[in-house]
Design an enzyme around this catalytic site. Structure first.
Site, PDB file in Angstrom:
ATOM      1  N   MET A   1       0.810  -1.221   0.000  1.00 45.28           N
ATOM      2  CA  MET A   1       0.000   0.000   0.000  1.00 45.28           C
ATOM      3  C   MET A   1       0.845   1.273   0.000  1.00 45.28           C
ATOM      4  SD  MET A   1      -3.104   0.572  -0.233  1.00 45.28           S
ATOM      5  CE  MET A   1      -3.641   2.047   0.598  1.00 45.28           C
TER       6      MET A   1
ATOM      7  N   ALA B   1       3.373   2.108   2.907  1.00 49.19           N
ATOM      8  CA  ALA B   1       3.694   0.895   3.683  1.00 49.19           C
ATOM      9  C   ALA B   1       5.161   0.874   4.109  1.00 49.19           C
ATOM     10  CB  ALA B   1       3.369  -0.346   2.861  1.00 49.19           C
TER      11      ALA B   1
ATOM     12  N   LYS C   1       7.793   0.870   1.273  1.00 45.17           N
ATOM     13  CA  LYS C   1       8.540   0.277   0.141  1.00 45.17           C
ATOM     14  C   LYS C   1       9.836   1.049  -0.160  1.00 45.17           C
ATOM     15  CE  LYS C   1       5.037   0.880  -2.600  1.00 45.17           C
ATOM     16  NZ  LYS C   1       4.158   1.487  -1.596  1.00 45.17           N
TER      17      LYS C   1
ATOM     18  N   SER D   1      11.497   3.067   1.752  1.00 45.59           N
ATOM     19  CA  SER D   1      12.430   2.937   2.881  1.00 45.59           C
ATOM     20  C   SER D   1      13.125   1.583   2.825  1.00 45.59           C
ATOM     21  CB  SER D   1      11.688   3.066   4.219  1.00 45.59           C
ATOM     22  OG  SER D   1      10.885   4.217   4.224  1.00 45.59           O
TER      23      SER D   1
ATOM     24  N   ASP E   1      11.049  -0.623  -6.363  1.00 44.19           N
ATOM     25  CA  ASP E   1      10.035  -0.074  -5.455  1.00 44.19           C
ATOM     26  C   ASP E   1       8.679  -0.093  -6.171  1.00 44.19           C
ATOM     27  OD1 ASP E   1       8.440   1.683  -4.031  1.00 44.19           O
ATOM     28  OD2 ASP E   1       9.849   3.343  -4.076  1.00 44.19           O
TER      29      ASP E   1
HETATM   30  N1  ADP Z   1       8.269   0.627   9.612  1.00 41.60           N
HETATM   31  C1  ADP Z   1       8.188   1.960   9.680  1.00 41.60           C
HETATM   32  N2  ADP Z   1       8.208   2.597  10.864  1.00 41.60           N
HETATM   33  C2  ADP Z   1       8.141   3.923  10.953  1.00 41.60           C
HETATM   34  N3  ADP Z   1       8.036   4.743   9.897  1.00 41.60           N
HETATM   35  C3  ADP Z   1       7.996   4.162   8.695  1.00 41.60           C
HETATM   36  C4  ADP Z   1       8.073   2.757   8.507  1.00 41.60           C
HETATM   37  N4  ADP Z   1       8.014   2.481   7.191  1.00 41.60           N
HETATM   38  C5  ADP Z   1       7.893   3.665   6.577  1.00 41.60           C
HETATM   39  N5  ADP Z   1       7.904   4.674   7.475  1.00 41.60           N
HETATM   40  C6  ADP Z   1       7.770   6.103   7.185  1.00 41.60           C
HETATM   41  O1  ADP Z   1       6.523   6.248   6.499  1.00 41.60           O
HETATM   42  C7  ADP Z   1       6.658   7.135   5.406  1.00 41.60           C
HETATM   43  C8  ADP Z   1       6.325   6.378   4.130  1.00 41.60           C
HETATM   44  O2  ADP Z   1       7.321   5.416   3.880  1.00 41.60           O
HETATM   45  P1  ADP Z   1       7.805   5.080   2.399  1.00 41.60           P
HETATM   46  O3  ADP Z   1       9.006   4.221   2.512  1.00 41.60           O
HETATM   47  O4  ADP Z   1       7.908   6.335   1.596  1.00 41.60           O
HETATM   48  O5  ADP Z   1       6.530   4.216   1.890  1.00 41.60           O
HETATM   49  P2  ADP Z   1       6.089   3.785   0.420  1.00 41.60           P
HETATM   50  O6  ADP Z   1       7.295   3.861  -0.458  1.00 41.60           O
HETATM   51  O7  ADP Z   1       5.571   2.385   0.591  1.00 41.60           O
HETATM   52  O8  ADP Z   1       5.015   4.722   0.007  1.00 41.60           O
HETATM   53  C9  ADP Z   1       8.081   7.676   5.446  1.00 41.60           C
HETATM   54  O9  ADP Z   1       8.061   8.900   6.139  1.00 41.60           O
HETATM   55  C10 ADP Z   1       8.850   6.598   6.239  1.00 41.60           C
HETATM   56  O10 ADP Z   1       9.927   7.155   6.967  1.00 41.60           O
HETATM   57  N1  LIG Z   2      -3.587   5.979  -9.618  1.00 46.35           N
HETATM   58  C1  LIG Z   2      -2.380   5.437  -9.367  1.00 46.35           C
HETATM   59  N2  LIG Z   2      -1.635   5.935  -8.383  1.00 46.35           N
HETATM   60  C2  LIG Z   2      -0.451   5.365  -8.181  1.00 46.35           C
HETATM   61  C3  LIG Z   2       0.050   4.293  -8.923  1.00 46.35           C
HETATM   62  N3  LIG Z   2       1.266   3.958  -8.451  1.00 46.35           N
HETATM   63  C4  LIG Z   2       1.510   4.794  -7.449  1.00 46.35           C
HETATM   64  N4  LIG Z   2       0.489   5.655  -7.283  1.00 46.35           N
HETATM   65  C5  LIG Z   2       0.415   6.775  -6.346  1.00 46.35           C
HETATM   66  C6  LIG Z   2       0.099   6.403  -4.949  1.00 46.35           C
HETATM   67  C7  LIG Z   2       0.888   7.392  -4.145  1.00 46.35           C
HETATM   68  O1  LIG Z   2       0.153   8.596  -4.001  1.00 46.35           O
HETATM   69  C8  LIG Z   2       2.092   7.703  -5.026  1.00 46.35           C
HETATM   70  C9  LIG Z   2       3.338   6.957  -4.679  1.00 46.35           C
HETATM   71  O2  LIG Z   2       3.069   5.639  -4.214  1.00 46.35           O
HETATM   72  P1  LIG Z   2       3.840   5.054  -2.926  1.00 46.35           P
HETATM   73  O3  LIG Z   2       3.152   3.767  -2.624  1.00 46.35           O
HETATM   74  O4  LIG Z   2       5.259   4.863  -3.387  1.00 46.35           O
HETATM   75  O5  LIG Z   2       3.752   6.070  -1.856  1.00 46.35           O
HETATM   76  O6  LIG Z   2       1.694   7.358  -6.334  1.00 46.35           O
HETATM   77  C10 LIG Z   2      -0.751   3.805  -9.954  1.00 46.35           C
HETATM   78  O7  LIG Z   2      -0.394   2.872 -10.681  1.00 46.35           O
HETATM   79  N5  LIG Z   2      -1.946   4.405 -10.148  1.00 46.35           N
END
Ligand code: ADP
Ligand SMILES: Nc1nc2c(ncn2[C@H]2C[C@H](O)[C@@H](COP(=O)(O)O)O2)c(=O)[nH]1
Length: 213
Positions: free
Chosen positions: A7, A10, A12, A14, A76
């Site tokens: 999600m 989540a 990813k 990081s 990612d």
């Molecule tokens: N296990 C965790 N514990 C605390 N903070 C986290 C954790 N995983 C992610 N974060 C924080 O949550 C935010 C979103 O993480 P991110 O890695 O960008 O997620 P994604 O790439 O899945 O969207 C960042 O600010 C990150 O530092």
């Molecule tokens: N509509 C879509 N949105 C998407 C897609 N892939 C990523 N995203 C959006 C969701 C977040 O706002 C942002 C980055 O995603 P993270 O999970 O890295 O925070 O981009 C998609 O395929 N369709």
């Protein structure tokens, strides 16, 4: 290539950094902060869902070709989740049947080209990050992208619930490569070093079984 799925927020990106540093490989990140279509999509999803999807598909395909070049590079988010995102958006009335048809065909076509563009088609391992709604919101708040905050746009509550609900089945049905889950409510691999070591151990274990470590 190792692919991280899960999600929004989540963890990813990081984990991509942590894992690629641990393995001495390269991380390939999603194009987010420099993505000109993403804020447009959040402001007007119906108008921009299709364009955003084509944008992500194009960028993702380019990343996959580069990431597949060496074992254990970390990607990612998978191209298969892009499709999940688009289908959920279409079900919410943000894309037409024709747009879905064009997208699905284009995706199939591009995936057929992967073995020619790179030496293999599928990842060696999918690492899926599972997270609860509340924890996900904590992360989204902590990261602070304004267009992702439900207090700025209440329709995001439904959107995030729809995505979370459909992710479980998506993971169960995923069969393009070996797969494993990491519970992000249980392991804080960002701030807790013992949790980080355990998550890396769990992933290493799977890579050893698959012969890429
Ligand atoms: N296990 C965790 N514990 C605390 N903070 C986290 C954790 N995983 C992610 N974060 C924080 O949550 C935010 C979103 O993480 P991110 O890695 O960008 O997620 P994604 O790439 O899945 O969207 C960042 O600010 C990150 O530092
Ligand atoms: N509509 C879509 N949105 C998407 C897609 N892939 C990523 N995203 C959006 C969701 C977040 O706002 C942002 C980055 O995603 P993270 O999970 O890295 O925070 O981009 C998609 O395929 N369709």
């Amino acid at each position: 290539m190792i692919v991280l799925s899960g999600m929004i927020g989540a963890g990813k990106s990081s984990l991509a950094t942590i894992l690629s540093e641990h393995l001495g490989t390269q991380a390939f990140y999603e194009q987010v902060d420099d993505n000109p279509v993403l804020p447009l999509f959040y402001a007007d999803p119906k108008k921009y869902a299709f364009l955003l999807q084509i944008y992500f598909l194009n960028k993702r395909f380019a990343s996959i070709k580069r990431a597949l070049a060496d074992d254990n590079n970390v990607l990612d988010r998978s191209i298969y989740e892009d499709s999940l995102f688009f289908h959920i958006n279409a079900d919410m009335g943000r894309a037409t049947e024709q747009e879905v048809e064009v997208y699905d065909e284009l995706l199939d076509n591009m995936m057929e080209e992967l073995p020619y563009a790179a030496h293999k088609k599928a990842p060696d391992l999918l690492v899926h990050l599972v997270i609860s709604y509340d924890k996900m919101l904590d992360h989204i708040k902590k990261r602070g992208r304004s267009y992702e905050q439900p207090e700025n746009d209440s329709t995001l509550v439904d959107y995030y619930h729809n995505l979370l609900e459909r992710y479980d089945k998506w993971y169960e049905d995923y069969n393009y490569s070996p797969k494993m889950k990491i519970d992000c409510d249980q392991y804080d691999f960002v701030e807790n070093t013992a949790d980080r070591a355990e998550v890396l151990r769990l992933i290493d274990e799977q890579l050893k079984i698959r012969g890429t470590l």
